[in-house]
Scaffold this motif. Structure first.
Motif, PDB file in Angstrom:
ATOM      1  N   LYS A 112       0.825  -1.209   0.000  1.00  0.00           N
ATOM      2  CA  LYS A 112       0.000   0.000   0.000  1.00  0.00           C
ATOM      3  C   LYS A 112       0.858   1.256   0.000  1.00  0.00           C
ATOM      4  O   LYS A 112       0.702   2.141  -0.839  1.00  0.00           O
TER       5      LYS A 112
ATOM      6  N   HIS B 109       1.493   0.648  -4.253  1.00  0.00           N
ATOM      7  CA  HIS B 109       0.272   1.329  -4.705  1.00  0.00           C
ATOM      8  C   HIS B 109       0.570   2.771  -5.091  1.00  0.00           C
ATOM      9  O   HIS B 109       0.103   3.259  -6.132  1.00  0.00           O
TER      10      HIS B 109
ATOM     11  N   LYS C 183       0.064   4.285  -8.819  1.00  0.00           N
ATOM     12  CA  LYS C 183      -0.874   5.398  -8.959  1.00  0.00           C
ATOM     13  C   LYS C 183      -0.231   6.549  -9.730  1.00  0.00           C
ATOM     14  O   LYS C 183      -0.880   7.211 -10.542  1.00  0.00           O
TER      15      LYS C 183
ATOM     16  N   SER D 123      -7.979   4.814  -8.746  1.00  0.00           N
ATOM     17  CA  SER D 123      -7.307   4.278  -7.557  1.00  0.00           C
ATOM     18  C   SER D 123      -8.256   4.234  -6.372  1.00  0.00           C
ATOM     19  O   SER D 123      -9.049   5.164  -6.166  1.00  0.00           O
ATOM     20  N   GLU D 124      -8.178   3.156  -5.602  1.00  0.00           N
ATOM     21  CA  GLU D 124      -8.948   2.988  -4.362  1.00  0.00           C
ATOM     22  C   GLU D 124     -10.429   3.302  -4.571  1.00  0.00           C
ATOM     23  O   GLU D 124     -10.972   4.262  -4.043  1.00  0.00           O
TER      24      GLU D 124
ATOM     25  N   ARG E 221     -12.233  -1.452  -0.623  1.00  0.00           N
ATOM     26  CA  ARG E 221     -12.006  -0.696  -1.850  1.00  0.00           C
ATOM     27  C   ARG E 221     -11.150  -1.493  -2.824  1.00  0.00           C
ATOM     28  O   ARG E 221     -10.221  -2.191  -2.412  1.00  0.00           O
TER      29      ARG E 221
ATOM     30  N   ASP F 261      -8.168  -1.845  -5.219  1.00  0.00           N
ATOM     31  CA  ASP F 261      -6.891  -1.142  -5.313  1.00  0.00           C
ATOM     32  C   ASP F 261      -6.877  -0.266  -6.555  1.00  0.00           C
ATOM     33  O   ASP F 261      -6.517   0.913  -6.499  1.00  0.00           O
TER      34      ASP F 261
ATOM     35  N   GLU G  37      -6.470  -6.250  -7.758  1.00  0.00           N
ATOM     36  CA  GLU G  37      -6.036  -6.451  -6.381  1.00  0.00           C
ATOM     37  C   GLU G  37      -4.521  -6.619  -6.388  1.00  0.00           C
ATOM     38  O   GLU G  37      -3.990  -7.521  -7.059  1.00  0.00           O
TER      39      GLU G  37
END
Length: 369
Positions: free
Chosen positions: A209, A213, A217, A232-233, A243, A245, A259
């Motif tokens: 994360k 992530h 992003k 995103s999310e 949520r 990913d 995911e």
């Protein structure tokens, strides 16, 4: 009835209703343009898309119009088409064909440093002849955008899109920059982004994360080189505490639920079975897919063109997998029949490098490198 405009959203439900009309127009106009262009040898590629409801809503909110009845005139690229030709000299040929078949509202030609046309953006609508047909009458006044570009112009746009967020990429030394073309520089920056991602996922303390992530992003082309949009999310259901990913919208308006798990997770146990981490991630995506299928009417209020989205699980490394484990992973993906794909982070890196290589080849073939 005029669409209602609230303080925080410009006629969202009216836009959702209109989205079905735009989607239908997109389908029939795609077939029409394919027919119009069918005998032109100059055409290398033809693509089409309709903006997502989220993008349309954001545009409408930015305009803050009291009436949205003529939104397609204010935002003519809600429905858009891209025609790719081989050479700059062929752009006018395609433009002339379109002008014969449609009502051209405006033409914006853009030129390079040598005063050669490099692309052309057309705003068009159906002409009176087509509007006399019953199947077209519902689309009277609907404007849309047609881009005519060369192969090399598309390659440059792909590079620019991939480099949209590049603040964390080390600058290329000025001496090197002076010896290379802007395209070479951009391709080198893309290479650096992928190298940075490779280094990140190799760290023992990497967090999916906080680290992975955030990187994806900022550089979504690593996840999907040709995505129309990457969200995103995304809270798509199952409560706001759960949520996605990432949610990918592809060029054909299909969706992929993503995911991401830790790059350091193992895919297989010492006995050769899939680990709990792999199975859990797959079940998570399956739960999302089931919830969407069971609540399709609710989901389509926010994503009107979503139907049976595919899933993607990204977990672990491909480096170090034995031949038996690779075969087992391939078999699992085959058994999932395209509904879910399980990939390693090395698969993402390989895909990103292949995309960059394809851009570089297109530029070399055009004689610009």
């Amino acid at each position: 009835m005029e669409p209602h405009q609230s303080d925080d959203s410009v006629g969202y439900y009216w836009l959702a209703d209109q989205f079905g009309r735009w989607s239908q127009f997109h389908k029939v106009m795609t077939n029409t343009l394919e027919h119009i262009l069918a005998d032109l040898e100059e055409v290398y590629e033809f693509k089409s898309r309709v903006k997502s409801l989220e993008s349309i809503t954001a545009k409408a909110n930015a305009l803050r119009r009291h009436s949205l009845k003529h939104l397609s005139e204010e935002v003519p690229d809600i429905v858009g088409f891209r025609i790719v030709v081989f050479f700059q000299s062929q752009i006018e040929t395609v433009l002339n064909r379109i002008s014969e078949e449609l009502d051209v509202v405006s033409v914006n030609r853009q030129f390079d440093d040598h005063e050669q046309i490099k692309n052309c953006i057309i705003i068009a609508k159906l002409n009176d002849k087509r509007l006399q047909l019953p199947e077209w009458s519902a689309f009277e006044g609907q404007q849309f955008e047609i881009q005519i570009l060369t192969v090399i112009a598309v390659a440059q746009l792909d590079i620019d899109h991939a480099l949209r967020y590049k603040a964390d990429v080390p600058r290329i030394e000025e001496k090197q920059r002076s010896r290379t073309s802007p395209i070479q520089t951009d391709l080198s920056l893309l290479d650096q982004i992928v190298d940075n991602f490779s280094s990140l996922i190799s760290r023992i303390d990497v967090h999916e994360k906080r680290d992975v992530h955030a990187f994806i992003k900022s550089h979504p082309f690593i996840l999907h080189p040709n995505a129309m949009e990457t969200f995103s999310e995304v809270a798509i259901g199952l409560g706001t505490e759960h949520r996605l990913d990432f949610l990918i919208r592809e060029a054909d308006n299909s969706y992929v639920l993503v995911e991401i798990e830790n790059p350091q997770h193992r895919l297989f146990t010492s006995n050769g079975d899939f680990t709990a981490a792999v199975n859990h991630a797959q079940r998570q995506v399956e739960d999302w897919q089931q919830w969407i299928e069971e609540n399709m009417l609710l989901v389509q209020k926010r994503y009107p063109d979503m139907l049976s989205p595919r899933g993607l699980v990204v977990i672990g490394r491909g480096i170090g997998l034995s031949d038996v484990e690779r075969t087992r992973l391939s078999r699992r993906n085959a058994n999932l029949r395209g509904q879910i794909a399980i990939k390693t982070y090395d698969d993402l890196i390989a895909g990103a490098r292949q995309s960059i290589a394809s851009m570089r080849k297109a530029i070399v073939d055009a004689g610009l490198l």
